[in-house]
Motif scaffolding. Structure first.
Motif, PDB file in Angstrom:
ATOM      1  N   THR A  11      -4.285   6.605  -2.695  1.00 21.68           N
ATOM      2  CA  THR A  11      -5.510   6.776  -2.584  1.00 21.68           C
ATOM      3  C   THR A  11      -6.575   7.303  -3.843  1.00 21.68           C
ATOM      4  O   THR A  11      -7.571   7.613  -3.569  1.00 21.68           O
ATOM      5  CB  THR A  11      -5.873   7.760  -1.166  1.00 21.68           C
ATOM      6  OG1 THR A  11      -5.269   9.247  -1.989  1.00 21.68           O
ATOM      7  CG2 THR A  11      -5.023   7.428  -0.084  1.00 21.68           C
ATOM      8  N   SER A 179       6.216  14.149 -10.999  1.00 19.45           N
ATOM      9  CA  SER A 179       5.415  13.075 -11.311  1.00 19.45           C
ATOM     10  C   SER A 179       5.410  13.294 -12.837  1.00 19.45           C
ATOM     11  O   SER A 179       5.183  14.318 -13.238  1.00 19.45           O
ATOM     12  CB  SER A 179       3.999  12.970 -10.633  1.00 19.45           C
ATOM     13  OG  SER A 179       3.480  11.780 -10.901  1.00 19.45           O
ATOM     14  N   ASN A 180       5.297  12.343 -13.353  1.00 18.47           N
ATOM     15  CA  ASN A 180       5.057  12.201 -14.834  1.00 18.47           C
ATOM     16  C   ASN A 180       5.949  12.697 -15.479  1.00 18.47           C
ATOM     17  O   ASN A 180       5.562  13.390 -16.810  1.00 18.47           O
ATOM     18  CB  ASN A 180       3.570  12.456 -15.138  1.00 18.47           C
ATOM     19  CG  ASN A 180       2.416  11.538 -14.436  1.00 18.47           C
ATOM     20  OD1 ASN A 180       2.516  10.131 -14.880  1.00 18.47           O
ATOM     21  ND2 ASN A 180       1.614  11.822 -13.785  1.00 18.47           N
ATOM     22  N   LEU A 248       1.784  -3.157 -10.540  1.00 20.05           N
ATOM     23  CA  LEU A 248       1.447  -4.581 -10.802  1.00 20.05           C
ATOM     24  C   LEU A 248       0.484  -4.562 -12.094  1.00 20.05           C
ATOM     25  O   LEU A 248       0.462  -5.241 -12.977  1.00 20.05           O
ATOM     26  CB  LEU A 248       0.281  -4.998  -9.593  1.00 20.05           C
ATOM     27  CG  LEU A 248       0.870  -5.043  -8.284  1.00 20.05           C
ATOM     28  CD1 LEU A 248       0.003  -5.492  -7.345  1.00 20.05           C
ATOM     29  CD2 LEU A 248       2.327  -5.917  -8.306  1.00 20.05           C
ATOM     30  N   THR A 249      -0.550  -3.629 -12.192  1.00 18.67           N
ATOM     31  CA  THR A 249      -1.309  -3.626 -13.233  1.00 18.67           C
ATOM     32  C   THR A 249      -0.615  -3.291 -14.775  1.00 18.67           C
ATOM     33  O   THR A 249      -1.165  -3.881 -15.850  1.00 18.67           O
ATOM     34  CB  THR A 249      -2.645  -2.475 -13.228  1.00 18.67           C
ATOM     35  OG1 THR A 249      -1.864  -1.179 -12.703  1.00 18.67           O
ATOM     36  CG2 THR A 249      -3.760  -2.713 -12.014  1.00 18.67           C
ATOM     37  N   ALA A 272       3.045 -10.681  -6.615  1.00 16.96           N
ATOM     38  CA  ALA A 272       3.004  -9.202  -6.420  1.00 16.96           C
ATOM     39  C   ALA A 272       3.907  -8.711  -5.200  1.00 16.96           C
ATOM     40  O   ALA A 272       4.611  -8.007  -5.477  1.00 16.96           O
ATOM     41  CB  ALA A 272       1.581  -8.641  -5.551  1.00 16.96           C
ATOM     42  N   LEU A 293       4.434   1.855  -3.733  1.00 14.39           N
ATOM     43  CA  LEU A 293       3.168   2.642  -3.690  1.00 14.39           C
ATOM     44  C   LEU A 293       1.938   1.905  -3.977  1.00 14.39           C
ATOM     45  O   LEU A 293       2.086   1.172  -5.372  1.00 14.39           O
ATOM     46  CB  LEU A 293       3.285   3.869  -4.766  1.00 14.39           C
ATOM     47  CG  LEU A 293       2.280   4.633  -5.100  1.00 14.39           C
ATOM     48  CD1 LEU A 293       1.621   5.442  -3.744  1.00 14.39           C
ATOM     49  CD2 LEU A 293       2.358   6.011  -5.963  1.00 14.39           C
ATOM     50  N   SER A 297      -7.234  -2.237  -2.288  1.00 15.57           N
ATOM     51  CA  SER A 297      -8.568  -1.958  -1.291  1.00 15.57           C
ATOM     52  C   SER A 297      -8.733  -3.232  -0.533  1.00 15.57           C
ATOM     53  O   SER A 297      -9.733  -3.514   0.067  1.00 15.57           O
ATOM     54  CB  SER A 297      -9.697  -1.867  -2.272  1.00 15.57           C
ATOM     55  OG  SER A 297      -9.585  -0.859  -2.874  1.00 15.57           O
ATOM     56  N   ASP A 298      -7.829  -4.260  -0.560  1.00 17.29           N
ATOM     57  CA  ASP A 298      -7.906  -5.612  -0.031  1.00 17.29           C
ATOM     58  C   ASP A 298      -7.168  -5.717   0.898  1.00 17.29           C
ATOM     59  O   ASP A 298      -5.889  -5.555   1.081  1.00 17.29           O
ATOM     60  CB  ASP A 298      -7.645  -6.680  -0.928  1.00 17.29           C
ATOM     61  CG  ASP A 298      -7.770  -7.881  -0.463  1.00 17.29           C
ATOM     62  OD1 ASP A 298      -8.598  -8.772  -1.176  1.00 17.29           O
ATOM     63  OD2 ASP A 298      -6.877  -8.365   0.324  1.00 17.29           O
ATOM     64  N   HIS A 301      -4.162  -8.102   0.816  1.00 19.34           N
ATOM     65  CA  HIS A 301      -3.032  -7.341  -0.277  1.00 19.34           C
ATOM     66  C   HIS A 301      -2.380  -6.418   0.761  1.00 19.34           C
ATOM     67  O   HIS A 301      -1.121  -6.099   0.413  1.00 19.34           O
ATOM     68  CB  HIS A 301      -3.633  -6.861  -1.144  1.00 19.34           C
ATOM     69  CG  HIS A 301      -4.096  -7.949  -2.350  1.00 19.34           C
ATOM     70  ND1 HIS A 301      -5.118  -7.764  -3.288  1.00 19.34           N
ATOM     71  CD2 HIS A 301      -4.071  -9.053  -2.160  1.00 19.34           C
ATOM     72  CE1 HIS A 301      -5.194  -8.799  -3.938  1.00 19.34           C
ATOM     73  NE2 HIS A 301      -4.789  -9.920  -3.510  1.00 19.34           N
TER      74      HIS A 301
HETATM   75  N1  NAP Z   1       1.058  10.300 -10.324  1.00 23.51           N
HETATM   76  C1  NAP Z   1       0.190   9.864 -11.212  1.00 23.51           C
HETATM   77  O1  NAP Z   1      -0.308  10.547 -12.038  1.00 23.51           O
HETATM   78  C2  NAP Z   1      -0.744   8.416 -10.703  1.00 23.51           C
HETATM   79  C3  NAP Z   1      -1.444   8.056 -11.493  1.00 23.51           C
HETATM   80  C4  NAP Z   1      -1.989   6.658 -11.021  1.00 23.51           C
HETATM   81  C5  NAP Z   1      -1.790   6.237  -9.607  1.00 23.51           C
HETATM   82  N2  NAP Z   1      -1.169   7.026  -8.835  1.00 23.51           N
HETATM   83  C6  NAP Z   1      -0.845   6.673  -7.542  1.00 23.51           C
HETATM   84  O2  NAP Z   1      -0.564   5.229  -7.300  1.00 23.51           O
HETATM   85  C7  NAP Z   1      -1.390   4.935  -6.586  1.00 23.51           C
HETATM   86  C8  NAP Z   1      -1.486   3.266  -6.781  1.00 23.51           C
HETATM   87  O3  NAP Z   1      -2.061   3.063  -8.155  1.00 23.51           O
HETATM   88  P1  NAP Z   1      -1.885   1.922  -9.149  1.00 23.51           P
HETATM   89  O4  NAP Z   1      -2.326   2.328 -10.448  1.00 23.51           O
HETATM   90  O5  NAP Z   1      -0.418   1.506  -9.211  1.00 23.51           O
HETATM   91  O6  NAP Z   1      -2.821   0.649  -8.779  1.00 23.51           O
HETATM   92  P2  NAP Z   1      -2.985   0.104  -7.396  1.00 23.51           P
HETATM   93  O7  NAP Z   1      -4.520   0.700  -6.934  1.00 23.51           O
HETATM   94  O8  NAP Z   1      -2.085  -0.072  -6.481  1.00 23.51           O
HETATM   95  O9  NAP Z   1      -3.409  -1.321  -7.640  1.00 23.51           O
HETATM   96  C9  NAP Z   1      -4.037  -1.929  -8.934  1.00 23.51           C
HETATM   97  C10 NAP Z   1      -4.509  -3.315  -8.964  1.00 23.51           C
HETATM   98  O10 NAP Z   1      -3.620  -4.198  -8.091  1.00 23.51           O
HETATM   99  C11 NAP Z   1      -4.155  -5.064  -7.405  1.00 23.51           C
HETATM  100  N3  NAP Z   1      -3.316  -5.473  -6.261  1.00 23.51           N
HETATM  101  C12 NAP Z   1      -2.876  -4.562  -5.064  1.00 23.51           C
HETATM  102  N4  NAP Z   1      -2.333  -5.317  -4.197  1.00 23.51           N
HETATM  103  C13 NAP Z   1      -2.191  -6.703  -4.785  1.00 23.51           C
HETATM  104  C14 NAP Z   1      -1.628  -7.826  -4.342  1.00 23.51           C
HETATM  105  N5  NAP Z   1      -0.675  -7.735  -3.240  1.00 23.51           N
HETATM  106  N6  NAP Z   1      -1.968  -8.812  -5.144  1.00 23.51           N
HETATM  107  C15 NAP Z   1      -2.568  -8.922  -6.153  1.00 23.51           C
HETATM  108  N7  NAP Z   1      -3.187  -7.754  -6.584  1.00 23.51           N
HETATM  109  C16 NAP Z   1      -3.218  -6.801  -5.927  1.00 23.51           C
HETATM  110  C17 NAP Z   1      -5.447  -4.136  -6.853  1.00 23.51           C
HETATM  111  O11 NAP Z   1      -6.473  -4.898  -6.357  1.00 23.51           O
HETATM  112  P3  NAP Z   1      -7.056  -5.021  -4.872  1.00 23.51           P
HETATM  113  O12 NAP Z   1      -7.497  -3.705  -4.679  1.00 23.51           O
HETATM  114  O13 NAP Z   1      -8.114  -6.040  -4.808  1.00 23.51           O
HETATM  115  O14 NAP Z   1      -5.930  -5.572  -4.230  1.00 23.51           O
HETATM  116  C18 NAP Z   1      -5.955  -3.224  -8.249  1.00 23.51           C
HETATM  117  O15 NAP Z   1      -6.818  -4.134  -8.821  1.00 23.51           O
HETATM  118  C19 NAP Z   1      -2.864   5.368  -6.628  1.00 23.51           C
HETATM  119  O16 NAP Z   1      -3.665   5.172  -5.661  1.00 23.51           O
HETATM  120  C20 NAP Z   1      -2.309   6.759  -6.815  1.00 23.51           C
HETATM  121  O17 NAP Z   1      -2.157   7.114  -5.507  1.00 23.51           O
HETATM  122  C21 NAP Z   1      -0.541   8.105  -9.384  1.00 23.51           C
END
Ligand code: NAP
Length: 329
Positions: A11, A179-180, A248-249, A272, A293, A297-298, A301
């Motif tokens: 989130t 975490s981390n 992914l990113t 993905a 995890l 927002s899509d 996806h």
């Molecule tokens: N513990 C920590 O320090 C820490 C740090 C960062 C994140 N987190 C947690 O991890 C969660 C996930 O974060 P994340 O950094 O991994 O990034 P993410 O929010 O899961 O997604 C990153 C990108 O991937 C795209 N995406 C997602 N599903 C896809 C699909 N099926 N096909 C193509 N593109 C896709 C998303 O675009 P769309 O929205 O358009 O799909 C977004 O631009 C966070 O919300 C948070 O809860 C924890």
């Protein structure tokens, strides 16, 4: 939800859209959320509103869904903005206040007890004896509570962990985790000092840390030198669940790689989905439990992530093709 989920909705960075997106994720089949008491990145209060709306719309009881939040040390907070605790207080007080604020945010319609007082009463009732389980689950509880990152000293990190252990003892939390934590040495030191062992490790999955290759073997009950408790029903220990973010990113080259493209064609999946399925199936590391995890927002996806975690297990040949791309072996 009795056991840790294999798909969690993240989130972070959703700001005012948080509640609507949590509801949408639940409508598409998610039953677990990750958040943090870290206002600069998360609207924990709107996660609570989203859960409330999802429970109402989908007729869910509290045990039908899973909630994870975090204590974020002062170094990870925006100290010029609103904080869930006073950073000048001792660490133990900070954790109590942060947890209290998380319960209020995530369960806005519940009567929340005074956590600090409840922990003090619990500690007194056990008369100084170490006890792993107290009165059973509280009416309002968190499934998984994470230390967002180690604190600046080992002493402060352990002080925070001790309060998290007490939250488990007193029935406010079911499981705790890290975490981390990227260094296997630091992970092992913290693991050794923990009275209640971590159940989750949430880390950035990236080449700069070798995709955590040397840590993953410490999480798997088949590979780790640590022993993991067997469950009361005699089922095999799960070890520590690995929850990667940046999946992914942080891995554009992997998503474009020949192995992933081959798997897309063979299984009719998007890149993905291939990577999520690989994580869900334990990254090809013996005994490892992986959790997807995603913070998409899509809507499409969201559907794709749910589908990727419902596939039949791949053959060893398929899994090792992706593993070789990531880990080279
Ligand atoms: N513990 C920590 O320090 C820490 C740090 C960062 C994140 N987190 C947690 O991890 C969660 C996930 O974060 P994340 O950094 O991994 O990034 P993410 O929010 O899961 O997604 C990153 C990108 O991937 C795209 N995406 C997602 N599903 C896809 C699909 N099926 N096909 C193509 N593109 C896709 C998303 O675009 P769309 O929205 O358009 O799909 C977004 O631009 C966070 O919300 C948070 O809860 C924890």
């Amino acid at each position: 939800m009795a056991s840790s989920p294999s798909l969690v909705y993240g989130t972070a960075w959703k700001d005012v859209r948080t509640a609507d997106l949590v509801l949408l994720a639940f409508v598409h089949g998610f039953r677990a959320v990750d958040t943090a008491a870290q206002p600069k990145h998360y609207r924990e209060d709107l996660v609570g509103r989203g859960l409330q709306a999802a429970a109402l719309q989908l007729d869910l009881r509290r045990h039908d869904y899973w909630v994870q939040t975090k204590f974020t040390p002062a170094a990870g907070q925006d100290l010029s903005g609103a904080l869930p605790y006073n950073p000048d207080d001792p660490v133990a007080e900070q954790v109590c206040a942060s947890f209290q604020s998380s319960l209020r945010n995530l369960f806005p319609d519940q009567d929340i007890p005074n956590v600090k007082r409840a922990l003090a009463a619990y500690a007194e009732s056990r008369g100084g004896k170490e006890k792993h389980r107290g009165p059973g689950l509280q009416p309002t509880y968190i499934d998984s509570y994470l230390l967002h990152s180690p604190l600046l000293t080992l002493e402060h990190t352990v002080q925070a962990w001790r309060v998290m252990e007490l939250l488990v003892d007193a029935g406010f939390v079911r499981e705790i985790g890290f975490s981390n934590v990227y260094s296997p040495e630091i992970f092992s030191a913290l693991y050794g000092l923990a009275r209640i062992k971590p159940s989750v490790l949430q880390n950035r999955w990236h080449s700069s840390t070798g995709h955590d290759v040397s840590l993953l073997s410490l999480l798997s009950p088949s590979l780790s030198p640590n022993t993991f408790p067997t469950y009361a029903d005699g089922s095999t220990p799960r070890g520590i669940v690995y929850q990667p973010f940046w999946t992914l990113t942080g891995n554009p080259a992997l998503l474009r790689s020949e192995s992933v493209v081959k798997m897309c064609i063979k299984h009719d999946l998007t890149p993905a989905q291939v990577v999520y399925a690989y994580v869900h199936q334990g990254l090809g590391i013996a005994g490892l439990t992986g959790c997807v995890l995603t913070g998409t927002s899509d809507e499409n996806h969201m559907r794709e992530a749910v589908a990727a975690t419902q596939l039949e297990p791949w053959s060893e040949e398929d899994i090792s093709m992706v593993r070789q791309e990531v880990y080279g072996e």
